[in-house]
Design a protein around this motif. Structure first.
Motif, PDB file in Angstrom:
ATOM      1  N   ASP A 154     -18.179 -14.775 -36.283  1.00  0.00           N
ATOM      2  CA  ASP A 154     -18.805 -16.092 -36.432  1.00  0.00           C
ATOM      3  C   ASP A 154     -18.291 -17.151 -35.468  1.00  0.00           C
ATOM      4  OD1 ASP A 154     -20.158 -14.952 -38.585  1.00  0.00           O
ATOM      5  OD2 ASP A 154     -18.664 -15.642 -40.044  1.00  0.00           O
ATOM      6  N   HIS A 155     -17.102 -16.948 -34.926  1.00  0.00           N
ATOM      7  CA  HIS A 155     -16.492 -17.954 -34.044  1.00  0.00           C
ATOM      8  C   HIS A 155     -15.729 -17.241 -32.941  1.00  0.00           C
ATOM      9  CE1 HIS A 155     -14.702 -21.519 -32.520  1.00  0.00           C
ATOM     10  NE2 HIS A 155     -13.555 -21.456 -33.180  1.00  0.00           N
ATOM     11  N   ALA A 156     -16.485 -16.477 -32.145  1.00  0.00           N
ATOM     12  CA  ALA A 156     -15.864 -15.605 -31.147  1.00  0.00           C
ATOM     13  C   ALA A 156     -14.978 -16.370 -30.169  1.00  0.00           C
ATOM     14  CB  ALA A 156     -16.952 -14.850 -30.378  1.00  0.00           C
ATOM     15  N   ALA A 157     -15.344 -17.589 -29.843  1.00  0.00           N
ATOM     16  CA  ALA A 157     -14.558 -18.371 -28.882  1.00  0.00           C
ATOM     17  C   ALA A 157     -13.167 -18.677 -29.407  1.00  0.00           C
ATOM     18  CB  ALA A 157     -15.282 -19.670 -28.530  1.00  0.00           C
ATOM     19  N   GLY A 158     -12.977 -18.550 -30.713  1.00  0.00           N
ATOM     20  CA  GLY A 158     -11.673 -18.810 -31.301  1.00  0.00           C
ATOM     21  C   GLY A 158     -10.912 -17.552 -31.657  1.00  0.00           C
ATOM     22  N   ALA A 159     -11.441 -16.384 -31.283  1.00  0.00           N
ATOM     23  CA  ALA A 159     -10.840 -15.107 -31.691  1.00  0.00           C
ATOM     24  C   ALA A 159      -9.897 -14.591 -30.617  1.00  0.00           C
ATOM     25  CB  ALA A 159     -11.934 -14.081 -31.961  1.00  0.00           C
TER      26      ALA A 159
END
Length: 230
Positions: free
Chosen positions: A110-115
């Protein structure tokens, strides 16, 4: 500028087993994957190619082998580590069903940029290295082979989704909306103004991707595209 055909490797033994392979050595194509790779050569029979580039991992090199066997003029594929699979760190080699229970799983979805994978790299880092690699190769091929050249690169699902997200102008958080099946082909035509995604996750015939003779078709903005398709 040139057109890139991004191929995901054929189905691997890790795909069949539901394991997150990452950079695990010795992960080969399974029987279905080898059949997919053999069919790829026929699917691309009508498309002139000037260069082949590959992730260093076995499953990608194996996917290109049947194609290169009938296209000896391409020589050995250039290997580029930047097109290699995501470095999943401590997640490498674990079953996907088990990883789905990890709190980080929802962030990845859901929030790949934060993974960021523990002991590995972040998906932002993956995106940066892969997009840089593709654009660098594209510039080089334009200089060496001309603006209408078509080249092929074999890589991995998350890599291809990151490159497609960049080409579509999507935020990385949305890259999980992109589906890339084993041995599918994604075609991206790069122009000085912007990229055009011509095919995405295509598992069928690819003959229409061959450049047409004569002046290239153009979009209303004047950006030339392969086969007149945007």
């Amino acid at each position: 500028m040139p057109t890139l055909l991004l191929v995901r490797h054929g189905r691997s033994t890790a795909n069949t087993a539901g394991i997150l392979a990452g950079w695990t050595p010795g992960v080969d194509l399974d029987d279905t994957g080898r059949a997919q790779a053999a069919a790829l050569a026929g699917r691309l029979a009508g498309v002139p190619l000037v260069r082949a580039v590959s992730s260093p991992l076995e499953r990608c090199r194996q996917t290109l082998e049947p194609l290169l066997a009938v296209r000896p003029e391409l020589g050995a594929p250039a290997e580029d580590e930047r097109l290699g699979e995501c470095h999943y760190g401590e997640w490498t080699g674990r079953p996907l069903a088990e990883l789905a229970e990890e709190p980080l799983w929802r962030t990845v979805q859901d929030h790949a940029a934060g993974a960021a994978f523990p002991g590995g790299e972040s998906l932002r880092e993956l995106s940066h290295r892969t997009v840089d690699a593709v654009r660098e190769w594209n510039r080089r091929i334009a200089v060496e082979h001309g603006e209408d050249a078509v080249w092929i690169a074999c890589s991995h699902g998350d890599v291809i989704k990151a490159v497609v997200a960049d080409a579509l102008g999507l935020h990385l958080d949305h890259f999980q909306r992109i589906s890339v099946e084993p041995c599918s082909v994604t075609a991206i035509r790069y122009t000085p103004q912007r990229p055009f995604v011509l095919r995405m996750g295509d598992t069928g015939d690819l003959a229409s991707l061959a450049p047409r003779p004569g002046p290239a078709a153009a979009t209303p903005s004047g950006d030339a595209v392969v086969g007149g398709t945007v």
